[in-house]
Design an enzyme around this catalytic site. Structure first.
Site, mmCIF file in Angstrom:
data_model
loop_
_atom_site.group_PDB
_atom_site.id
_atom_site.type_symbol
_atom_site.label_atom_id
_atom_site.label_comp_id
_atom_site.label_asym_id
_atom_site.label_seq_id
_atom_site.Cartn_x
_atom_site.Cartn_y
_atom_site.Cartn_z
ATOM 1 N N GLY A 146 35.352 36.784 40.450
ATOM 2 C CA GLY A 146 36.626 36.609 41.123
ATOM 3 C C GLY A 146 37.231 35.255 40.811
ATOM 4 O O GLY A 146 36.554 34.345 40.320
ATOM 5 N N CYS A 147 38.507 35.115 41.119
ATOM 6 C CA CYS A 147 39.207 33.871 40.800
ATOM 7 C C CYS A 147 38.703 32.700 41.655
ATOM 8 O O CYS A 147 38.371 31.630 41.125
ATOM 9 C CB CYS A 147 40.709 34.054 40.959
ATOM 10 S SG CYS A 147 41.219 34.794 42.531
#
Length: 343
Positions: A146-147
């Site tokens: 994920g970011c």
């Protein structure tokens, strides 16, 4: 080599198009969406006369026959099912969603969706490029991070692995641009709500929390639950993760910077800032860089670590292509040497 993209109409899919269109080794074989038989420039007019491909229906059998790698840029709850249809075929799969990052029970708890089969989750390699390249290289199924976890983990890794911080002291205060919410409409990400505003969301409930903890625990099994707060910035792209950790013993900023420089010496996309120099999100926009700066407060014994990434690049599509480069034995920077957009 041939690459296919499923979920091309989202921001992550569009960014994959931008990268792969100029990549020297990957050609775009096909693009897919539930909205098929539509030229992609109808969705993204900036691609007019640049990429004229037409969106196709999602047919795993045909995609696997024609492509060497498929990128799943579809939402959580969809990607995992698609990954299951590709996993036994002769094609490499990189999933940009969260469907394969957590064990099934954790996924159901944090994502509030039905998980895919645990056996499929077990086959996925976590694609944190700078730290898992040896596992990524032979893999056929990658779970792209994920970011928020990318920004947080890259900044915390050296001090966690060296075991020089108190394991119950980790606080991550993270802020993201609006593109992190995707293209779907919501009140909180609408212009009138987000513009000239600054708001926290999913306080102590964000689904990236267990993802960060899972990797930290791999590096140090004594790690305790972290405090992770997310906030929405009125900007289009970018993430700033500011982490606060208590040191076990006395260190200076220069000593920790030396540790980080040594740790990431061979990592082309990690830029460690000099002492008393701190990154901002605009300085990595449009690029695959993660910039890290830090400072030790000798008065409190805490270190403040600031990391910034472009959430659509290093936080999604850029890291996905970096992983594809590693999987196919290329230099990890291939097709990713974008200078950040500035101002």
């Amino acid at each position: 080599m041939k690459a296919s993209i499923i979920g091309t109409t989202g921001y992550g899919g569009a960014e994959l198009l931008r990268i792969l269109n100029q990549h020297p080794e990957f050609d775009i074989q096909s693009i897919h969406s539930t909205r098929d038989d539509l030229p992609i420039w109808h969705e993204y007019p900036h691609l007019y006369n640049v990429i004229d491909d037409t969106l196709q229906a999602i047919d795993p059998e045909q995609i696997a026959l024609k492509a060497d790698v498929v990128f799943l840029a579809t939402p959580s709850g969809i990607s995992g099912e698609l990954a299951g249809e590709f996993v036994d075929k002769d094609i490499k799969v990189i999933d940009l969603s969260g469907d394969l990052r957590l064990d099934a029970n954790q996924y159901q708890q944090w994502y509030k969706k039905e998980p895919v089969n645990q056996a499929l989750i077990n086959k996925a390699v976590y694609g944190l490029s700078e730290w898992n390249s040896e596992e990524i290289q032979p893999a056929h199924l990658i779970s792209n991070p994920g970011c928020y976890p990318t920004a947080a983990l890259l900044s915390l890794a050296p001090v966690i692995k060296e075991d020089i911080v108190q394991v119950d002291s980790i606080i991550v205060d993270a802020k993201s641009g609006i593109s992190g919410a995707g293209r779907s409409l919501s009140r909180s990400s609408s212009f009138s709500e987000a513009n000239e505003n600054f708001s926290a969301y999913k306080v102590n409930q964000h689904q990236h929390t267990p993802e960060i903890e899972k990797q930290l625990h791999k590096w140090n099994e004594n790690i305790q639950p972290i405090t992770f707060t997310t906030q929405l910035l009125p900007i289009t792209r970018g993430i700033m993760a500011t982490s606060y950790v208590k040191l076990k013993e006395s260190y200076t900023s220069s000593q920790l910077l030396e540790l980080y420089e040594q740790t990431y010496n061979s990592c082309p996309f990690i830029r460690i800032r000099p002492e008393n120099n701190y990154p901002s999100v605009k300085e990595v926009a449009g690029s695959n860089y993660c910039d890290i700066g830090m400072h030790v407060d000798e008065r409190t014994g805490r270190v403040t670590i600031i990391s910034v990434i472009d959430n659509l690049m290093k936080g999604a599509a850029g890291q996905a292509v970096q992983n594809a480069n590693i999987m196919f034995g290329m230099n990890e920077t291939t097709g990713l040497n974008f200078i950040p957009l500035y101002p």
